[in-house]
Design a protein around this motif. Structure first.
Motif, short mmCIF file in Angstrom:
data_model
loop_
_atom_site.label_atom_id
_atom_site.label_comp_id
_atom_site.label_asym_id
_atom_site.label_seq_id
_atom_site.Cartn_x
_atom_site.Cartn_y
_atom_site.Cartn_z
N LEU A 41 45.53 5.21 56.25
CA LEU A 41 45.54 4.51 54.96
C LEU A 41 44.99 5.43 53.88
N PHE A 42 45.84 5.77 52.91
CA PHE A 42 45.40 6.48 51.72
C PHE A 42 45.24 5.46 50.59
N ILE A 43 44.06 5.39 50.02
CA ILE A 43 43.83 4.57 48.82
C ILE A 43 43.65 5.54 47.66
N ILE A 44 44.61 5.55 46.76
CA ILE A 44 44.59 6.48 45.63
C ILE A 44 44.29 5.71 44.35
N LEU A 45 43.10 5.93 43.83
CA LEU A 45 42.72 5.35 42.55
C LEU A 45 43.19 6.25 41.42
N ASP A 46 43.34 5.67 40.25
CA ASP A 46 43.83 6.42 39.09
C ASP A 46 42.70 6.57 38.07
N ASP A 47 42.54 7.78 37.53
CA ASP A 47 41.63 8.02 36.39
C ASP A 47 40.20 7.55 36.66
N THR A 48 39.74 7.69 37.88
CA THR A 48 38.39 7.26 38.25
C THR A 48 37.50 8.49 38.38
N GLY A 49 36.48 8.57 37.56
CA GLY A 49 35.64 9.76 37.50
C GLY A 49 34.61 9.83 38.61
N PHE A 50 33.99 11.00 38.73
CA PHE A 50 32.97 11.24 39.75
C PHE A 50 31.80 10.28 39.60
N GLY A 51 31.53 9.82 38.38
CA GLY A 51 30.40 8.93 38.14
C GLY A 51 30.78 7.48 37.93
N HIS A 52 31.86 7.02 38.54
CA HIS A 52 32.31 5.65 38.33
C HIS A 52 32.01 4.71 39.49
N LEU A 53 32.06 5.18 40.71
CA LEU A 53 31.87 4.29 41.86
C LEU A 53 30.38 4.10 42.13
N GLY A 54 30.03 2.92 42.63
CA GLY A 54 28.63 2.64 42.92
C GLY A 54 28.02 3.63 43.87
N CYS A 55 28.76 4.04 44.89
CA CYS A 55 28.22 4.97 45.87
C CYS A 55 28.06 6.37 45.31
N TYR A 56 28.62 6.62 44.13
CA TYR A 56 28.43 7.90 43.44
C TYR A 56 27.43 7.77 42.28
N GLY A 57 26.63 6.69 42.30
CA GLY A 57 25.55 6.54 41.34
C GLY A 57 25.84 5.66 40.16
N SER A 58 27.00 5.04 40.09
CA SER A 58 27.38 4.23 38.94
C SER A 58 26.73 2.85 39.00
N PRO A 59 26.44 2.25 37.83
CA PRO A 59 25.99 0.86 37.81
C PRO A 59 27.12 -0.14 38.01
N ILE A 60 28.37 0.33 38.01
CA ILE A 60 29.50 -0.57 38.23
C ILE A 60 29.53 -0.96 39.71
N ARG A 61 29.70 -2.24 39.95
CA ARG A 61 29.64 -2.74 41.33
C ARG A 61 30.96 -2.50 42.06
N THR A 62 30.90 -1.70 43.12
CA THR A 62 32.06 -1.43 43.97
C THR A 62 31.65 -1.60 45.43
N PRO A 63 31.27 -2.81 45.84
CA PRO A 63 30.68 -2.99 47.18
C PRO A 63 31.61 -2.62 48.32
N ASN A 64 32.91 -2.80 48.15
CA ASN A 64 33.82 -2.54 49.26
C ASN A 64 34.06 -1.05 49.48
N LEU A 65 34.20 -0.30 48.39
CA LEU A 65 34.30 1.15 48.54
C LEU A 65 32.96 1.73 48.99
N ASP A 66 31.86 1.15 48.50
CA ASP A 66 30.54 1.58 48.96
C ASP A 66 30.38 1.36 50.47
N ARG A 67 30.94 0.26 50.92
CA ARG A 67 30.86 -0.03 52.36
C ARG A 67 31.59 1.03 53.18
#
Length: 784
Positions: A41-67
């Motif tokens: 399974l390839f999940i390809i997000l568009d225009d998502t920066g290094f500092g956007h996902l929660g697991c990369y330090g962002s305050p935006i909640r991304t619990p499933n990708l963090d999981r």
């Protein structure tokens, strides 16, 4: 008694007698995968920066990708090309983007081998390889890998998803699409969305539903057959569309601005170990406004734009979570090799002030702060095609410099997560080895124990250019096997080599420092020589991950070595000739399957003609002629091109003939006939005569005079003061007899199908004018 099977093409091992009694059967063996082969399974997000996902330090909640990151591996040194189509070509072929002819997006192709937008068949897709290894193959969502001129119903279909090894496809062929009114394609034909925004439709959950359907369809029949699912969301590309309640969850959370966001994310990245200890936060970008001095209304607008983006990302993560939960509930998650990647850094296509219509960016049309403020309450809904400003793109790439389309690490270093419980013992660890999107295919093949095929469908295959990083899965200290990687995107260049990175920005490190805006620069031979002599920067990224210390002056020998190596790689991978970004490139003529012509005939009930395959009417005289049979009360669209973001529409309403030109969603030029259209057979014509020249610098196409004719009689005329210079639509194409998806004009509601009889509509771009004999005779008599 077990069946006797044999490999297709080998001698028949059974017995053939004169009768069944004297014979024994044997069957060609079905294509089966290796026992225990994992799903991919390839999940390809568009225009998502290094500092956007929660697991990369962002305050935006991304619990499933963090999981996924907690249960697998998070990579902090994964790279892309800095743009969508080029990266996606790398992801699916394992070859560099110029080797794929995909130097830029397909709509910006040019007539050079590395730039023509046509991925050669000798560069096989992972889908083609896995199809031959007994996998089911599905593509859902964004494609953007077919030459733009080949995305119409006329094909050819050989470079559509089903022509490149995918058995099923549901999504959109272009670069972006309206999330409430998407330009959907199912397998090899265009379809309408299954519901409306008023009925709760949004593209992301629709894609997830169709993905789950594909998997369930297969697994109920062949539970042991693995699948390859290429799941490419429209998110997080503009338009930033999300139901209001998701955006409202972030109310007030970005009121302190992009500088404060960067500081928070940077500190969190250090705490999480996502960036190396000692990394410095890169400078304030000269192209980004200082937050504190901004007027309160601007701060509120920009904060709301980021609230919408954050809600959009959490909404996307939520629905990805539904797909992951489905895999877990069906027992498939444990043996599914999942790779999550963004195709490039955060996008600056919203301009310095943000945008409520991204079509303005592609037409070089200036944004209006006043219009954006007036739209603030409706951002995220179907009315606008909104995008946040530069400041949030810069913040989204924390801790790096710059953004999408540029080859500083802000454009090329992106989130990457690998999750495979059955194949990876490590959990929740960070991996620092250098990798690139071209490494995903060889890594998958390594995990599956497959060799790259020598040929696919009779076409000898080129060597895969990436390298496997499977050896890093369970060894955090393993050496990277990817030692050298070139970058080139729209004239900007870079080279990575064993911990060093040379960067040559163009036109400069920022637009402010260069004194030139996007698309204003020409890359001449003299300019290139000057850049090679003085424009390169050098960073020891093994010690300076965020490119904050330019050591070019102190390390001249190393820099010269890196520049020479860049040119060696450029020669190897078809990078030359180098060209600067030029928005006019989007409107240049390209080969069409029908060849050159000046007359186009369209008929009702046909599929939409996409932008690059439709008749090109911008900045040129043209006529639109509809042949109809009108009965009492007949109305509806005769021909339309575009949608609410801009376009034109030719229609009947209230007995009258109408034409509307929608200039980038901010102004409608309306022409209405002075008389009713008569009952019975009629010829209805719109004519456009340019009265000036286009001015790309200010985002204006040729102004002109529009005229309406009924059966050859002039019945209305009016000036059209502003037209789009380069692009009519980002996705919604040309349709006959209706207005597909969102409405071009606010005067009706799509699809507004024509209720009379419409035989055909002809568009003529030869430049010949309609001759109004009666009007000419009347004028002549007046002179007597």
């Amino acid at each position: 008694m077990s069946l006797k099977e044999y490999k297709p093409g080998s001698p028949f091992p059974g017995v053939i007698g004169r009768t069944w009694e004297q014979s024994s059967q044997a069957w060609p063996a079905p294509l089966r995968s290796k026992p225990g082969a994992p799903n991919v399974l390839f999940i390809i997000l568009d225009d998502t920066g290094f500092g956007h996902l929660g697991c990369y330090g962002s305050p935006i909640r991304t619990p499933n990708l963090d999981r996924l990151a907690r249960g697998g591996l998070l990579y902090n040194n994964m790279h892309t090309t800095a743009l969508c189509s080029p990266t996606r070509s790398c992801v699916l072929t394992g070859r560099n983007h110029h080797s794929n002819g995909m130097a830029t997006i397909t709509e910006g192709s040019s007539g050079y081998p590395g730039y023509n937008g046509t991925i050669p068949f000798e560069n096989g897709f992972l889908s083609e390889i896995l199809l031959g290894a007994g996998y089911n193959t599905y593509a859902l969502g964004k494609w953007h890998l077919t030459p733009a001129e080949q995305t119409s119903a006329a094909g050819p279909y050989s470079r559509w998803p089903l022509g490149r090894g995918f058995e099923r496809f549901y999504g959109f062929l272009g670069g972006d699409t309206h999330q409430y009114y998407p330009d959907l394609v199912h397998d090899n034909h265009a379809i309408r969305p299954p519901a409306t925004p008023e009925e709760g439709y949004h593209l992301t959950p629709d894609l997830v539903e169709k993905a789950m359907d594909c998997i369930a369809d297969t697994k109920q029949i062949a539970p042991n057959k693995p699948f390859f699912l290429y799941f490419a969301t429209g998110a997080m590309h503009a338009p930033h569309h999300v139901p209001r309640e998701w955006a409202d969850r972030y109310a007030g959370q970005f009121d302190d601005g992009w500088d404060a966001y960067r500081q928070r994310v940077f500190q969190r990245q250090l705490e999480l170990g996502v960036i190396p200890p000692g990394t410095q936060l890169s400078r304030h970008d000269p192209d980004v406004q200082e937050w504190d001095p901004l007027p309160p209304e601007e701060k509120r607008l920009y904060a709301r734009m980021m609230e919408v983006f954050a809600g959009y990302l959490e909404h996307t993560d939520h629905h990805i979570g539904r797909l992951l939960q489905f895999l877990e509930d069906t027992g498939e998650l444990e043996n599914t090799l999942i790779m999550v990647l963004s195709d490039n850094g955060a996008s600056a296509e919203g301009g310095p002030h943000g945008s409520v219509n991204e079509l303005k960016f592609f037409n070089n049309a200036p944004e209006s702060l006043e219009q954006n403020l007036a739209a603030m309450e409706d951002l995220g809904g179907p009315k606008y095609f909104n995008h946040y400003p530069w400041g949030w793109a810069w913040a989204g790439d924390t801790p790096f410099r710059r953004w999408k389309r540029e080859v500083y690490r802000g454009g090329t270093t992106d989130p990457f997560i690998v999750h495979w419980p059955r194949g990876i013992q490590a959990r929740g660890e960070v991996r620092t080895q250098y990798a690139h999107a071209i490494d995903m295919v060889p890594t998958v093949l390594d995990c599956l124990g497959l060799e790259p095929p020598l040929e696919i469908r009779g076409v000898t295959q080129s060597p895969i250019e990436g390298v496997s990083f499977k050896h890093t899965f369970n060894d955090a200290n393993a050496e990277s096997r990817h030692h050298t990687q070139y970058f080139e995107m729209m004239g900007t260049r870079a080279l990575y080599h064993d911990g060093w990175r040379a960067v040559c920005p163009f036109p400069g490190p920022s637009f402010a420092e260069a004194g030139e805006g996007l698309g204003e620069s020409k890359l001449t031979e003299d300019r290139l020589r000057e850049l090679d002599a003085h424009g390169w920067e050098l960073y020891h990224v093994a010690e300076d991950a965020s490119e904050t210390r330019n050591v070019a002056d102190a390390q001249q020998g190393k820099l010269i070595e890196m520049i020479a190596l860049w040119y060696a790689e450029a020669g190897r991978y078809q990078v030359l000739p180098i060209g600067a970004v030029d928005l006019a490139l989007f409107s240049q003529e390209r080969p069409r399957i029908s060849g050159e012509r000046t007359r186009y005939v369209y008929r009702p009930r046909t599929s939409p003609a996409p932008e690059n395959a439709a008749v090109h009417v911008l900045n040129r005289p043209h006529t639109i002629t509809a042949h109809v049979d009108v009965h009492d009360g007949a109305e509806g669209v005769l021909l339309s091109h575009g949608g609410l973001t801009g376009g034109y529409t030719f229609f009947m309403q209230g007995g009258k003939l109408h034409y509307v030109y929608n200039f980038v969603g901010e102004q409608e030029f309306h022409i209405e006939s002075a008389v009713d259209v008569p009952q019975g057979r009629s010829t209805l014509t719109f004519e456009f005569e340019p009265t000036g020249k286009p001015d790309l610098r200010v985002g204006k196409g040729a102004p002109g005079r529009g005229r309406l004719y009924i059966n050859g009689d002039l019945v209305a005329q009016s000036d059209i003061g502003a037209t789009m210079p380069l692009v009519i639509s980002l996705g919604e194409g040309l349709t006959c007899g209706r207005d597909e998806n969102s409405s071009v004009s606010q005067r009706y509601r799509a699809p507004f199908e024509f209720t009379g009889t419409l035989y055909e509509v002809t568009v003529d771009v030869s430049g010949e004018h309609v001759r109004d004999a009666k009007a000419e005779q009347k004028a002549a008599m007046a002179k007597q």
